[in-house]
Design a protein around this motif. Structure first.
Motif, PDB file in Angstrom:
ATOM      1  N   PRO A 192      -4.897 -39.394 -19.683  1.00 21.79           N
ATOM      2  CA  PRO A 192      -4.419 -39.228 -21.055  1.00 21.79           C
ATOM      3  C   PRO A 192      -3.279 -40.195 -21.352  1.00 21.79           C
ATOM      4  O   PRO A 192      -2.490 -40.538 -20.480  1.00 21.79           O
ATOM      5  CB  PRO A 192      -3.923 -37.778 -21.099  1.00 21.79           C
ATOM      6  N   LEU A 193      -3.221 -40.633 -22.600  1.00 23.10           N
ATOM      7  CA  LEU A 193      -2.162 -41.544 -23.027  1.00 23.10           C
ATOM      8  C   LEU A 193      -0.903 -40.797 -23.437  1.00 23.10           C
ATOM      9  O   LEU A 193       0.156 -41.380 -23.546  1.00 23.10           O
ATOM     10  CB  LEU A 193      -2.643 -42.383 -24.213  1.00 23.10           C
ATOM     11  N   SER A 219      11.019 -43.036 -21.241  1.00 22.93           N
ATOM     12  CA  SER A 219       9.672 -42.784 -21.743  1.00 22.93           C
ATOM     13  C   SER A 219       8.616 -43.303 -20.768  1.00 22.93           C
ATOM     14  O   SER A 219       7.612 -42.637 -20.507  1.00 22.93           O
ATOM     15  CB  SER A 219       9.518 -43.451 -23.113  1.00 22.93           C
ATOM     16  N   LYS A 220       8.855 -44.488 -20.231  1.00 24.57           N
ATOM     17  CA  LYS A 220       7.918 -45.089 -19.279  1.00 24.57           C
ATOM     18  C   LYS A 220       7.793 -44.245 -18.007  1.00 24.57           C
ATOM     19  O   LYS A 220       6.731 -44.192 -17.399  1.00 24.57           O
ATOM     20  CB  LYS A 220       8.386 -46.504 -18.933  1.00 24.57           C
ATOM     21  N   ASN A 245       1.841 -39.759 -18.059  1.00 22.08           N
ATOM     22  CA  ASN A 245       0.890 -39.891 -19.176  1.00 22.08           C
ATOM     23  C   ASN A 245       1.590 -40.188 -20.497  1.00 22.08           C
ATOM     24  O   ASN A 245       1.323 -39.546 -21.510  1.00 22.08           O
ATOM     25  CB  ASN A 245       0.044 -38.621 -19.318  1.00 22.08           C
ATOM     26  N   ASN A 246       2.464 -41.160 -20.482  1.00 23.71           N
ATOM     27  CA  ASN A 246       3.267 -41.434 -21.668  1.00 23.71           C
ATOM     28  C   ASN A 246       3.183 -42.900 -22.081  1.00 23.71           C
ATOM     29  O   ASN A 246       4.132 -43.443 -22.645  1.00 23.71           O
ATOM     30  CB  ASN A 246       4.724 -41.024 -21.393  1.00 23.71           C
ATOM     31  N   ARG A 247       2.054 -43.514 -21.830  1.00 19.39           N
ATOM     32  CA  ARG A 247       1.921 -44.953 -22.097  1.00 19.39           C
ATOM     33  C   ARG A 247       2.084 -45.310 -23.569  1.00 19.39           C
ATOM     34  O   ARG A 247       2.684 -46.338 -23.884  1.00 19.39           O
ATOM     35  CB  ARG A 247       0.578 -45.464 -21.590  1.00 19.39           C
ATOM     36  N   LEU A 248       1.559 -44.481 -24.454  1.00 19.07           N
ATOM     37  CA  LEU A 248       1.670 -44.780 -25.884  1.00 19.07           C
ATOM     38  C   LEU A 248       3.123 -44.800 -26.342  1.00 19.07           C
ATOM     39  O   LEU A 248       3.561 -45.726 -27.036  1.00 19.07           O
ATOM     40  CB  LEU A 248       0.902 -43.732 -26.699  1.00 19.07           C
ATOM     41  N   ASN A 273       4.211 -34.471 -32.024  1.00 25.31           N
ATOM     42  CA  ASN A 273       2.797 -34.124 -31.885  1.00 25.31           C
ATOM     43  C   ASN A 273       2.423 -33.699 -30.474  1.00 25.31           C
ATOM     44  O   ASN A 273       1.378 -33.095 -30.273  1.00 25.31           O
ATOM     45  CB  ASN A 273       1.909 -35.268 -32.349  1.00 25.31           C
ATOM     46  N   LYS A 274       3.260 -34.000 -29.521  1.00 23.16           N
ATOM     47  CA  LYS A 274       3.013 -33.530 -28.153  1.00 23.16           C
ATOM     48  C   LYS A 274       3.251 -32.026 -28.068  1.00 23.16           C
ATOM     49  O   LYS A 274       2.679 -31.348 -27.234  1.00 23.16           O
ATOM     50  CB  LYS A 274       3.931 -34.245 -27.168  1.00 23.16           C
TER      51      LYS A 274
END
Length: 141
Positions: free
Chosen positions: A12-13, A64-65, A69-72, A126-127
């Motif tokens: 998941p992104l 964030s990186k 699953n937080n690529r976006l 939205n998460k």
């Protein structure tokens, strides 16, 4: 080998909601917009604050990186900090190069950078619960 690539492509992104990431985005948005207002003054008189702001934006990117699953979100932060792009990194680089900024430029950059932060904030919200970011798209048109 192909199976490993296919499984990796299905990751998941979007990761889980992070209150820290949300705080980063909202506080850095306010600080960035205030910094843009200050660019009527010389960069040299604001260099320390601009450097601190960009360091904090880079820290938000690194945070964030590092989330699973937080690529976006990480990609959005990377865009925000890149001095070759048109968001805060590019704004600060241009301010440094030119010394000051004009009123029209400040106004346009504030709107553009504000929208970019709103996307980061909406993505994080939205998460937690699905919300519409349609207002952000309507504002661009």
């Amino acid at each position: 080998m192909l199976a490993a690539l296919l499984l990796g492509a299905c990751d998941p992104l979007i990761g889980a909601y992070s209150a820290e990431a949300y705080r980063n985005a909202t506080s850095l948005k306010a600080r960035s917009l205030a910094m843009i207002d200050r660019s009527v003054q010389s960069y040299s008189s604001n260099a320390s604050d601009a450097t601190n702001l960009m360091t904090d934006i880079s820290a938000a990117y690194e945070y964030s990186k590092g989330l699973e699953n937080n690529r976006l979100s990480a990609a959005q932060w990377d865009e925000m900090r890149d001095p070759e792009k048109g968001l805060m990194g590019g704004f600060v680089a241009g301010w440094k190069r030119n010394g000051t900024t004009g009123a029209f430029f400040r106004s346009e950059k504030k709107a553009q950078i504000s929208r970019a932060y709103d996307y980061i904030i909406c993505l994080e919200v939205n998460k937690q619960r699905a919300t519409s970011c349609a207002d952000l798209q309507a504002a661009e048109e």
